[in-house]
Design an enzyme around this catalytic site. Structure first.
Site, PDB file in Angstrom:
ATOM      1  N   LYS A  42      88.180  58.014  53.217  1.00 53.58           N
ATOM      2  CA  LYS A  42      86.739  57.994  53.454  1.00 53.58           C
ATOM      3  C   LYS A  42      86.380  58.976  54.562  1.00 53.58           C
ATOM      4  O   LYS A  42      87.155  59.181  55.498  1.00 53.58           O
ATOM      5  CB  LYS A  42      86.283  56.591  53.887  1.00 53.58           C
ATOM      6  N   ARG A  95      84.369  40.314  48.218  1.00 59.21           N
ATOM      7  CA  ARG A  95      83.018  40.212  47.659  1.00 59.21           C
ATOM      8  C   ARG A  95      82.999  40.028  46.157  1.00 59.21           C
ATOM      9  O   ARG A  95      82.048  39.493  45.605  1.00 59.21           O
ATOM     10  CB  ARG A  95      82.212  41.461  48.013  1.00 59.21           C
ATOM     11  N   SER A 132      79.546  48.609  53.715  1.00 62.44           N
ATOM     12  CA  SER A 132      79.263  49.663  54.693  1.00 62.44           C
ATOM     13  C   SER A 132      78.787  50.922  53.994  1.00 62.44           C
ATOM     14  O   SER A 132      77.899  51.629  54.495  1.00 62.44           O
ATOM     15  CB  SER A 132      80.508  49.963  55.529  1.00 62.44           C
TER      16      SER A 132
END
Length: 161
Positions: A42, A95, A132
């Site tokens: 990332k 999640r 995020s």
């Protein structure tokens, strides 16, 4: 003997879902290390030191327990940190089934490498859709991220947009 758990993540930035998982972990384990790690896959929005500072502020502002330590790790394996501090448990927020599929192989390898078990915690449903990445995207386009992040993070992102 106290039980140390590590809650790792890039936390770029920390969200209310992260804080929910951190707070619940702090109620289960004697000591919780929130470990900000570098994710090489990332491109980070915030430097690691800034993420650590924002998490610390969010913990204070949110009235989370005092058994939480926020730190960072950028060299070696996550389980190397666990061995160094005597942690036997990793805590991961899950999640969706996508997260389960992604996290399960890592949990097995971490157990094989260092005997570190992984505990999955489900987020409060109010935060289950927030990541995020989503927060970064909304913030970059001038949207209001206040419903998804601690106040300190929302203020920081607004000031630095």
């Amino acid at each position: 003997m106290s039980t140390i758990a590590v809650v790792p993540g890039s936390f770029d930035p920390v969200t209310l879902g992260h804080l929910d998982v951190i707070g619940r972990a702090a109620g289960i384990f004697d000591e919780v290390h929130v470990l900000v790690v570098h994710n090489p896959s990332k491109t980070a929005l915030l430097p690691i030191a800034q993420r650590v500072s924002l998490i610390q502020q969010a913990i204070v502002d949110g009235g989370l327990p005092a058994n939480i330590l926020v730190t960072s790790w950028s060299v070696g394996l996550l389980v190397d940190y666990c061995v160094e501090v005597g942690a036997k448990v990793l805590v991961k927020g899950i999640r969706s089934q996508v997260d389960v599929a992604y996290e399960t192989p890592m949990a097995i390898v971490n157990r094989n490498l260092a005997g570190v078990e992984t505990v999955f915690l489900l987020p409060d449903p109010a935060h289950a859709h927030v990541s995020s990445s989503l927060v970064r995207q909304v913030a970059s386009l001038g949207g209001d991220v206040a419903p998804y992040v601690p106040a300190a993070v929302a203020a920081f992102l607004k000031a630095h947009a």
